[in-house]
Design a protein around this motif. Structure first.
Motif, short mmCIF file in Angstrom:
data_model
loop_
_atom_site.label_atom_id
_atom_site.label_comp_id
_atom_site.label_asym_id
_atom_site.label_seq_id
_atom_site.Cartn_x
_atom_site.Cartn_y
_atom_site.Cartn_z
N VAL A 107 0.93 -1.09 0.13
CA VAL A 107 0.19 0.06 -0.19
C VAL A 107 0.99 1.13 -0.05
O VAL A 107 1.78 1.44 0.80
N TYR A 108 0.69 2.18 -1.05
CA TYR A 108 1.55 3.33 -0.94
C TYR A 108 0.63 4.35 -1.61
O TYR A 108 -0.33 4.20 -2.22
N VAL A 109 1.21 5.50 -1.26
CA VAL A 109 0.77 6.98 -1.74
C VAL A 109 1.48 7.38 -2.66
O VAL A 109 2.53 7.87 -2.71
N ALA A 110 0.88 7.56 -4.14
CA ALA A 110 1.50 7.71 -5.36
C ALA A 110 1.96 9.13 -5.31
O ALA A 110 1.22 9.89 -4.66
N ARG A 111 2.86 9.23 -6.16
CA ARG A 111 3.45 10.70 -6.22
C ARG A 111 2.30 11.55 -6.82
O ARG A 111 1.35 10.94 -7.45
N ASP A 112 2.31 12.97 -6.56
CA ASP A 112 1.17 13.66 -7.17
C ASP A 112 0.89 13.36 -8.87
O ASP A 112 2.01 13.75 -9.34
N GLN A 113 -0.21 13.07 -9.38
CA GLN A 113 -0.51 12.98 -10.45
C GLN A 113 0.02 13.98 -11.60
O GLN A 113 0.41 13.73 -12.53
N ALA A 114 -0.08 15.34 -11.06
CA ALA A 114 0.50 16.40 -11.78
C ALA A 114 1.86 16.59 -11.92
O ALA A 114 2.25 17.31 -12.80
N THR A 115 2.36 15.65 -11.22
CA THR A 115 3.89 15.89 -11.09
C THR A 115 4.64 14.59 -11.40
O THR A 115 5.59 14.26 -10.69
N ASN A 116 4.04 13.76 -12.45
CA ASN A 116 4.48 12.56 -12.69
C ASN A 116 6.02 12.67 -13.22
O ASN A 116 6.77 11.53 -12.98
N THR A 117 6.61 13.68 -13.69
CA THR A 117 7.85 13.97 -13.97
C THR A 117 8.81 14.16 -12.64
O THR A 117 9.96 14.18 -12.98
N SER A 118 8.02 14.36 -11.76
CA SER A 118 9.10 15.05 -10.63
C SER A 118 9.74 13.67 -9.85
O SER A 118 9.20 12.58 -10.09
N THR A 119 10.66 14.16 -8.77
CA THR A 119 11.27 12.86 -8.20
C THR A 119 10.63 12.82 -6.85
O THR A 119 11.22 12.26 -6.13
N GLU A 120 9.35 13.19 -6.90
CA GLU A 120 8.61 12.90 -5.51
C GLU A 120 8.65 11.54 -5.02
O GLU A 120 8.00 10.88 -6.47
N PRO A 121 8.76 10.61 -4.36
CA PRO A 121 8.63 9.32 -4.14
C PRO A 121 7.30 8.82 -3.95
O PRO A 121 6.46 9.37 -3.51
N ASP A 122 7.21 7.40 -4.08
CA ASP A 122 6.01 6.84 -3.55
C ASP A 122 6.22 6.20 -2.14
O ASP A 122 7.06 5.77 -1.70
N LEU A 123 5.22 6.67 -1.04
CA LEU A 123 5.38 6.43 0.13
C LEU A 123 4.72 5.23 0.37
O LEU A 123 3.37 4.86 0.38
N ILE A 124 5.39 4.46 1.25
CA ILE A 124 4.74 2.92 1.45
C ILE A 124 4.09 3.10 2.76
O ILE A 124 4.78 3.56 3.84
N ILE A 125 2.88 2.97 3.00
CA ILE A 125 2.06 2.84 4.03
C ILE A 125 2.00 1.64 4.67
O ILE A 125 2.00 1.41 5.81
N ASP A 126 1.92 0.27 3.76
CA ASP A 126 1.93 -0.97 4.44
C ASP A 126 2.58 -1.83 3.33
O ASP A 126 2.51 -1.82 2.46
N GLY A 127 3.69 -2.82 4.07
CA GLY A 127 4.08 -3.74 3.03
C GLY A 127 5.70 -3.55 3.06
O GLY A 127 6.45 -4.27 2.27
N GLN A 128 6.25 -2.73 3.79
CA GLN A 128 7.58 -2.41 3.96
C GLN A 128 8.48 -3.38 4.20
O GLN A 128 9.79 -3.82 3.68
N GLN A 129 8.04 -4.52 5.06
CA GLN A 129 8.56 -5.74 5.37
C GLN A 129 8.98 -6.40 4.42
O GLN A 129 10.02 -7.06 3.99
N ARG A 130 7.98 -6.68 3.54
CA ARG A 130 7.98 -7.78 2.32
C ARG A 130 8.80 -6.92 1.35
O ARG A 130 9.76 -7.71 0.65
N ILE A 131 8.46 -5.92 1.11
CA ILE A 131 9.19 -5.19 -0.20
C ILE A 131 11.07 -5.23 0.23
O ILE A 131 11.79 -5.21 -0.70
N THR A 132 11.22 -4.74 1.49
CA THR A 132 12.75 -4.70 2.08
C THR A 132 13.25 -6.04 1.77
O THR A 132 14.36 -6.16 1.36
N THR A 133 12.58 -7.07 2.35
CA THR A 133 13.17 -8.26 2.42
C THR A 133 13.36 -8.84 0.86
O THR A 133 14.37 -9.43 0.56
N VAL A 134 12.38 -8.64 -0.16
CA VAL A 134 12.77 -8.99 -1.36
C VAL A 134 13.88 -8.21 -1.99
O VAL A 134 14.71 -8.69 -3.02
N THR A 135 14.00 -7.05 -1.60
CA THR A 135 15.09 -6.06 -2.11
C THR A 135 16.53 -6.98 -1.41
O THR A 135 17.69 -6.82 -2.40
N LEU A 136 16.43 -7.18 -0.35
CA LEU A 136 17.74 -7.80 0.21
C LEU A 136 18.31 -9.23 -0.56
O LEU A 136 19.18 -9.44 -0.71
#
Length: 535
Positions: free
Chosen positions: A56-85
């Motif tokens: 679950v993540y909050v997407a970067r502002d649709q009006a600034t799709n070309t910006s470097t604003e990140p997607d903020l993870i609300i839920d699932g950080q444990q899983r995505i971090t483990t896959v990255t490792l």
């Protein structure tokens, strides 16, 4: 909707774990389960995908799709971090192989894994990383992805679990193509929230209503910080919230919940139920912000009260006169008094009362709670007594008004008199008494400058507990020895401290008195009188 996890990583410029989220905390069993799932999926050609939870993540502002604003993870950080490792450990392992063996499965060479799922190759600084973790985890993951040695003293599950996966990949029997196929089959529920449209806090609460419960501290922290811009989140967290969290390090998880309950009692006059603290805090925070006050001022206020609470309840007080008084309060388990004492301590910090006056107030409160406990007065009224106590205090005559209010309490709230206390102290069962260690510490150390650590001694029944008393004891007590034993066994007159409990056993009084280590030999004040008695 369902999404291919690696595609999600590839598509996003950057996922960031907000600073208010709890640290990466997966242990070996969770890592082992995911690893087994990956191997199973990779070994079964009939299995098209393997579901592994939600992101679950909050997407970067649709009006600034070309910006470097990140997607903020609300839920699932444990899983995505483990896959990255796992991906990082796979890159390290593949890089050790001859060039013609470095892509065991299409799309899984060290360069392709790095550039698609781990790094933004054409960026610098933090922007080059696909995943940014919070707090100490951030530095650990950055070191892993850059292939450098992490800083000394870095304690984080990120390093522990990376080493765990390095060990897995070091197994010469491991089929690397099978691991790649398994990773390629991972599917997640992709829940993308839009800024300004969806309410991340409500989704966060819903996602955490199952599984491992978040603490009240987690929920409150996320509620306070989640809706703020990232820069403001970081500032408030670093300046106020994190220092407050550090004050509670080493205490049980429930201590922060207790503190917030007392804080809300002070602020609202109502005592929240233990399992409603988060909801009560949200109500109070909403009232606070509706008056035009920024959320930061609430966090600052909470931090200041937390500092006072930790001074009193967690042994953080530095003043040599107040510190032992607060230790006494803690030892008699007088948690209910903190709403009043938080107000008194605030007034102490403001200079309305001085150290001696606060010390006298703490002693009065301690005496009130302890006397009532000895007199076996039910404690269920104490919450309300102390919740509203501060309203009876006159700031210009502080200590006198505290005394007057204690004396004005009637019926089941009354302050026990000396006579009531003296009677109960000599007749009550003080062996099966939750506050007995406090009582014996105060008795033994009364008037002493060289304090005795009573915790090193055990409670001794002078007249033994054994229902089958020896003939010598029966003779000493007389025909009604059973009634006398029943009446006096656990009373103060029959209890003392000793380091020779097993040696004393059920021996007659004179043996306990005269033996090596007996009452006559004892260095304890409590035993001085016993050493002089004949019977």
């Amino acid at each position: 909707m369902d999404s291919h996890l690696l595609t999600l990583l590839k598509k996003s410029t950057q996922f960031i774990v907000p600073i208010y989220q709890r640290l990466y905390s997966w242990l070996e069993p969770e890592c082992d389960q995911l690893w087994s799932d990956i191997l199973r999926a990779g070994s079964d050609p009939e299995l098209g995908s393997h579901f592994t939870g939600s992101i679950v993540y909050v997407a970067r502002d649709q009006a600034t799709n070309t910006s470097t604003e990140p997607d903020l993870i609300i839920d699932g950080q444990q899983r995505i971090t483990t896959v990255t490792l796992i991906l990082a450990a796979l890159v390290e392992r593949l890089s050790q192989l001859p060039p013609d063996q470095q892509e065991p499965h299409d799309g899984f060479s060290p360069r392709k894994i790095r550039n698609r799922y781990l790094l933004n190759d054409d960026e610098d600084g933090d922007r080059q990383f696909k995943l940014i973790l919070s707090q100490s985890d951030r530095d650990a993951l950055r070191a892993i992805l850059q292939g450098v040695k992490p800083a000394d003293g870095l304690v984080t599950r990120v390093m522990d679990n990376y080493k765990y996966f390095q060990t897995k990949f070091a197994d010469p029997r491991l089929d690397l193509a099978q691991v790649c196929r398994g990773l390629d089959k991972l599917i997640v529920v992709d829940v993308k929230l839009e800024r300004g449209v969806d309410n991340p806090q409500l989704v966060f609460e819903a996602m955490n209503s199952t599984g491992r419960k978040l603490s009240q501290a987690d929920l409150i922290r996320n509620y306070v910080l989640m809706d703020l811009p990232t820069k403001q989140q970081s500032m408030i967290y670093t300046a106020h919230w994190r220092p407050m969290e550090l004050e509670f390090v080493g205490a049980s998880d429930s201590k922060f919940d207790e503190f917030v309950r007392h804080y809300l009692t002070v602020k609202t006059g109502d005592i929240p139920k233990l399992d409603d603290i988060y909801e009560a805090f949200k109500d109070y925070a909403a009232t606070h912000t509706q008056t035009g006050e920024p959320i930061e001022s609430l966090v600052v206020d909470l931090r200041e009260y937390a500092h006072r609470f930790c001074a009193m309840a967690l042994g953080k007080e530095q003043d040599p006169k107040l510190k032992p008084a607060f230790r006494d309060l803690d030892q008699i388990r007088a948690d209910v008094v903190y709403p009043f004492l938080l107000v008194a301590y605030t007034d102490y910090e403001l200079g309305i009362i001085d150290t001696d006056e606060l010390h006298e107030i703490v002693q009065m409160v301690t005496s009130y709670v302890f006397r009532r406990a000895v007199c076996r007065i039910p404690t269920n009224s104490l919450n309300k007594t102390f919740a509203g106590f501060a309203s009876a205090v006159r700031k210009d005559r502080y200590v006198d008004s505290v005394k007057a209010h204690f004396l004005s309490l009637r019926s089941y709230r009354a302050f026990p008199t000396d006579e009531e206390f003296r009677t109960s102290l000599t007749t009550t069962d003080l062996y099966n008494f939750r506050r007995r260690s406090y009582l014996f510490r105060k008795l033994e150390n009364h008037g002493r400058k060289e304090r005795v650590a009573v915790e090193e001694y055990t409670i001794e029944h002078i007249l033994p507990q054994n229902e089958n008393l020896s003939p010598l004891w029966r003779q000493a007590l007389g025909d009604d020895w059973q009634d006398l034993q029943r009446k006096y066994l656990h009373t103060l007159g029959n209890l003392t401290l000793t380091g020779y409990n097993s040696e004393y056993s059920d021996h007659p009084f004179t043996t306990k008195r005269d033996m090596k280590g007996g009452f006559r030999d004892s260095p304890l004040q409590l035993n001085a009188g016993l050493g002089q008695l004949e019977s």
